[in-house]
Write a protein that holds these residues in place. Sequence first.
Motif, PDB file in Angstrom:
ATOM      1  N   LEU A 122       0.837  -1.194   0.000  1.00 37.38           N
ATOM      2  CA  LEU A 122       0.000   0.000   0.000  1.00 37.38           C
ATOM      3  C   LEU A 122       0.873   1.245   0.000  1.00 37.38           C
ATOM      4  O   LEU A 122       1.782   1.373   0.821  1.00 37.38           O
ATOM      5  CB  LEU A 122      -0.899   0.018   1.245  1.00 37.38           C
ATOM      6  CG  LEU A 122      -1.590   1.345   1.584  1.00 37.38           C
ATOM      7  CD1 LEU A 122      -2.633   1.694   0.525  1.00 37.38           C
ATOM      8  CD2 LEU A 122      -2.247   1.271   2.962  1.00 37.38           C
ATOM      9  N   LEU A 123       0.584   2.157  -0.902  1.00 38.70           N
ATOM     10  CA  LEU A 123       1.185   3.485  -0.896  1.00 38.70           C
ATOM     11  C   LEU A 123       0.118   4.492  -0.490  1.00 38.70           C
ATOM     12  O   LEU A 123      -0.929   4.578  -1.133  1.00 38.70           O
ATOM     13  CB  LEU A 123       1.732   3.845  -2.279  1.00 38.70           C
ATOM     14  CG  LEU A 123       2.082   5.323  -2.511  1.00 38.70           C
ATOM     15  CD1 LEU A 123       3.160   5.807  -1.548  1.00 38.70           C
ATOM     16  CD2 LEU A 123       2.491   5.561  -3.961  1.00 38.70           C
ATOM     17  N   VAL A 124       0.398   5.245   0.573  1.00 45.93           N
ATOM     18  CA  VAL A 124      -0.473   6.348   0.968  1.00 45.93           C
ATOM     19  C   VAL A 124       0.250   7.643   0.613  1.00 45.93           C
ATOM     20  O   VAL A 124       1.207   8.037   1.275  1.00 45.93           O
ATOM     21  CB  VAL A 124      -0.805   6.321   2.475  1.00 45.93           C
ATOM     22  CG1 VAL A 124      -1.727   7.494   2.841  1.00 45.93           C
ATOM     23  CG2 VAL A 124      -1.455   5.000   2.868  1.00 45.93           C
ATOM     24  N   THR A 171       4.806   7.752  -6.676  1.00 45.67           N
ATOM     25  CA  THR A 171       3.962   6.776  -7.370  1.00 45.67           C
ATOM     26  C   THR A 171       4.742   6.070  -8.478  1.00 45.67           C
ATOM     27  O   THR A 171       4.720   4.836  -8.578  1.00 45.67           O
ATOM     28  CB  THR A 171       2.728   7.471  -7.967  1.00 45.67           C
ATOM     29  OG1 THR A 171       1.994   8.117  -6.925  1.00 45.67           O
ATOM     30  CG2 THR A 171       1.830   6.466  -8.671  1.00 45.67           C
ATOM     31  N   ARG A 172       5.442   6.847  -9.286  1.00 42.97           N
ATOM     32  CA  ARG A 172       6.182   6.260 -10.416  1.00 42.97           C
ATOM     33  C   ARG A 172       7.291   5.331  -9.942  1.00 42.97           C
ATOM     34  O   ARG A 172       7.593   4.306 -10.589  1.00 42.97           O
ATOM     35  CB  ARG A 172       6.767   7.367 -11.287  1.00 42.97           C
ATOM     36  CG  ARG A 172       7.512   6.864 -12.524  1.00 42.97           C
ATOM     37  CD  ARG A 172       6.593   6.084 -13.453  1.00 42.97           C
ATOM     38  NE  ARG A 172       7.321   5.595 -14.632  1.00 42.97           N
ATOM     39  CZ  ARG A 172       8.070   4.503 -14.659  1.00 42.97           C
ATOM     40  NH1 ARG A 172       8.200   3.753 -13.562  1.00 42.97           N
ATOM     41  NH2 ARG A 172       8.692   4.138 -15.764  1.00 42.97           N
ATOM     42  N   ALA A 173       7.903   5.668  -8.801  1.00 42.06           N
ATOM     43  CA  ALA A 173       9.002   4.846  -8.294  1.00 42.06           C
ATOM     44  C   ALA A 173       8.516   3.500  -7.754  1.00 42.06           C
ATOM     45  O   ALA A 173       9.206   2.489  -7.883  1.00 42.06           O
ATOM     46  CB  ALA A 173       9.750   5.608  -7.197  1.00 42.06           C
ATOM     47  N   LEU A 174       7.329   3.462  -7.158  1.00 38.88           N
ATOM     48  CA  LEU A 174       6.843   2.237  -6.521  1.00 38.88           C
ATOM     49  C   LEU A 174       5.947   1.392  -7.418  1.00 38.88           C
ATOM     50  O   LEU A 174       5.798   0.193  -7.205  1.00 38.88           O
ATOM     51  CB  LEU A 174       6.073   2.589  -5.242  1.00 38.88           C
ATOM     52  CG  LEU A 174       6.904   3.110  -4.075  1.00 38.88           C
ATOM     53  CD1 LEU A 174       5.989   3.568  -2.940  1.00 38.88           C
ATOM     54  CD2 LEU A 174       7.860   2.034  -3.566  1.00 38.88           C
ATOM     55  N   LEU A 175       5.354   2.004  -8.427  1.00 38.12           N
ATOM     56  CA  LEU A 175       4.324   1.322  -9.205  1.00 38.12           C
ATOM     57  C   LEU A 175       4.811   0.104  -9.989  1.00 38.12           C
ATOM     58  O   LEU A 175       4.123  -0.932 -10.010  1.00 38.12           O
ATOM     59  CB  LEU A 175       3.649   2.326 -10.143  1.00 38.12           C
ATOM     60  CG  LEU A 175       2.341   1.908 -10.796  1.00 38.12           C
ATOM     61  CD1 LEU A 175       1.336   1.433  -9.763  1.00 38.12           C
ATOM     62  CD2 LEU A 175       1.780   3.069 -11.601  1.00 38.12           C
ATOM     63  N   PRO A 176       5.964   0.156 -10.656  1.00 39.02           N
ATOM     64  CA  PRO A 176       6.362  -1.015 -11.454  1.00 39.02           C
ATOM     65  C   PRO A 176       6.432  -2.308 -10.651  1.00 39.02           C
ATOM     66  O   PRO A 176       6.006  -3.371 -11.139  1.00 39.02           O
ATOM     67  CB  PRO A 176       7.738  -0.611 -11.992  1.00 39.02           C
ATOM     68  CG  PRO A 176       7.691   0.882 -12.046  1.00 39.02           C
ATOM     69  CD  PRO A 176       6.904   1.293 -10.841  1.00 39.02           C
TER      70      PRO A 176
END
Length: 251
Positions: free
Chosen positions: A80-82, A117-122
């Motif tokens: 989870l990313l908040v 977001t871009r760093a964690l999404l892949p």
Amino acid sequence: MTKTAFITGATSGFGRACAEIFAEKGWDLVLCGRREERLQELQNQLTEVAVHTVVCDVRKREQVENMVKTLPESHSNIDLLVNNAGLALGMKPAQDADLDDWENMVDTNIKGLLYVTRALLPAMVSRGKGDIINIGSIAGSWPYPGGNAYGATKAFVKQFSNNLRADLHGTGIRVSNVEPGLAESEFSVVRFHGDKEKADAVYEGTEPLTPVDIAEIVYWLADRPSHVNVNRLEVMPVCQSWSPFAIHRKQ
């Protein structure tokens, strides 16, 4: 298996409250913020789970990328990313507003959210699971005098959340945008550049939302069955609603 939540802006307000409730529920944590002493205090408090803290300014792209690349293996699988880091600065009308304030809001509320977001999404996509919960604002939908750039940044958060959902169709990743109304935290103190008297006046005679109220909503979203996605959740205290349209009348 224990889940891991990554929370930005974790040193105060909604972020700190989220850290506390997710720890209470047994989640491991990655806590990101700019104030090292507050991160350390929070880590010392939340001893029941594994907490990894990172001093990072989300406005700095290289810092964000390095933070994610150097996560310890124990905290590298983010469930989870908040995206909580954000701020409002100033209440002046657009013609008098401070451009430094505008740039700071754009850099934090928009760019910071994008970078993390871009760093964690892949990695989430490669695992086929994960949640992103963005902290927006009713200001992204409802304009008010002095809301100019702040409201625009939160409108970006709303539309970016919608577009993420479209991009992530079929991946198993969920995206939600939580949009609080009047809420009492350090928000107004920051908005009025440390003037606590002005900040306190905002909430005088009201019963605003609290950070715990929002943290409980964030946890509820994360705890829904995996096939359920709440796209957008707007929440106000009972004391707040909408005003009539403003009409200027010539004298």
